[in-house]
Design an enzyme around this catalytic site. Structure first.
Site, PDB file in Angstrom:
ATOM      1  N   GLU A 126     -10.034  -3.306  -6.136  1.00 23.08           N
ATOM      2  CA  GLU A 126      -9.552  -2.224  -5.285  1.00 23.08           C
ATOM      3  C   GLU A 126      -9.380  -0.934  -6.074  1.00 23.08           C
ATOM      4  O   GLU A 126      -9.048  -0.955  -7.265  1.00 23.08           O
ATOM      5  CB  GLU A 126      -8.262  -2.602  -4.563  1.00 23.08           C
ATOM      6  N   SER A 133       0.835  -1.197   0.000  1.00 18.96           N
ATOM      7  CA  SER A 133       0.000   0.000   0.000  1.00 18.96           C
ATOM      8  C   SER A 133       0.879   1.261   0.000  1.00 18.96           C
ATOM      9  O   SER A 133       1.724   1.420  -0.880  1.00 18.96           O
ATOM     10  CB  SER A 133      -0.958  -0.044   1.192  1.00 18.96           C
ATOM     11  N   HIS A 150      -7.640  -5.130  -1.516  1.00 21.40           N
ATOM     12  CA  HIS A 150      -6.395  -4.433  -1.207  1.00 21.40           C
ATOM     13  C   HIS A 150      -5.521  -5.255  -0.259  1.00 21.40           C
ATOM     14  O   HIS A 150      -5.982  -5.758   0.769  1.00 21.40           O
ATOM     15  CB  HIS A 150      -6.756  -3.091  -0.562  1.00 21.40           C
TER      16      HIS A 150
END
Length: 302
Positions: A238, A144, A268
């Site tokens: 996502e 991320s 995600h």
């Protein structure tokens, strides 16, 4: 791979409570830690340390190779998360790869906005090299925001004249602080975790002023030439899907050895759900093989 597992995970993620009023960063950090923290896998020893002037966590799997080191940068929108919240994921990846790892507790926004996280990532990377880690035996990974930070750190290292590591792996990387990817809107209903507004709130805290197109804030907009072999893994469900696709495309166009994997029906950083989701275990196995395949062990001199 199990469609039933994917559906069950989607249901669980969508059932997570959402507050009617915005949470403070401290409240967000506590909630994230409670929801995401998993223990280190069996056989992985952890030790608190300091790297690049920041607290860090060393993880060493039983039987880890004498050579090879993984530098990990955790996710959390540059606002939440820590080595403690990611000890399970990092420990599992390190164990699969048979590598010692260091997870860095870089400074978080809003207390420390951009470029504090990049400065900390670069300081950690620089110290590993200064302490004698051969870049041919050093690999980097992140998820991320930590995936974006991994790329930004290597861009900063390139600009500082430092050698690149052997390889880099990023899970669901956030690499565009301008939120210009089409999936930020087209995948909003499919994403069980984030909306565009959620991601924008993190961007507002990390880069409250200044140009969000800066290459170290939005590395998808940077010149990516000279980076090491890159593996990008992302879920199809996502809002950050296009971040990953565009990162891989720009890296490949810049002659970077690039592999892009898009997991159908996956959310995600689905790798967090190893041991629960077959696709997560398979993805971590592939990531581990990618990292170890690129580590070069120099011949002994003497």
């Amino acid at each position: 791979m199990s469609r039933q597992q994917r559906r069950a995970l989607d249901t669980v993620l969508r059932s997570a409570p959402r507050s009617d009023t915005p949470l403070t960063p401290a409240e967000q950090r506590a909630a994230f830690a409670a929801a995401m923290t998993r223990p280190a896998p069996d056989g992985v020893t952890t030790r608190d340390t300091v790297l690049g002037g920041r607290p860090a966590l060393e993880l060493e799997p039983a039987g880890a190779a004498a050579r090879g080191h993984l530098l990990y940068l955790h996710g959390g929108g540059y606002v939440i998360g820590s080595p403690a919240t990611h000890v399970g994921l990092v420990g599992d990846l390190a164990a699969r790869a048979g590598l010692r790892a260091t997870s860095v507790d870089y400074r978080l926004a809003p207390e420390h906005p951009f470029p504090a996280a990049v400065d900390d990532g670069l300081a950690a990377y620089r110290e590993l090299l200064a302490n004698g880690t051969d870049p041919r035996e050093l690999v980097v990974a992140g998820d991320s925001a930590g995936g974006g930070l991994s790329i930004a750190t290597l861009l900063a290292a390139r600009e500082a004249g430092l050698p690149q590591p052997a390889a880099v792996v990023v899970f669901s990387p956030w690499v565009d602080l301008t939120l210009s990817g089409a999936s930020m809107r087209t995948k909003e209903d499919a994403d069980p975790i984030f909306t565009e507004a959620d991601v924008r709130a993190y961007a507002d805290l990390y880069v409250p002023a200044g140009d969000r197109r800066h290459p170290l804030a939005s590395p998808v907009l940077a010149d990516l030439s000279g980076l090491p072999p890159l593996l990008v893994q992302v879920g199809a469900n996502e809002v950050l899907l296009d971040d990953a696709i565009r990162l891989a495309a720009r890296a490949g166009t810049a002659d970077v050895d690039t592999t892009l994997e898009i997991g159908p029906g996956l959310p995600h950083v689905y790798q967090h759900h190893y041991g629960i989701l077959d696709e997560a275990d398979a993805a971590l196995d592939r990531a581990a093989r990618f990292l170890t395949a690129h580590i070069s062990v120099p011949a002994e001199v003497g």
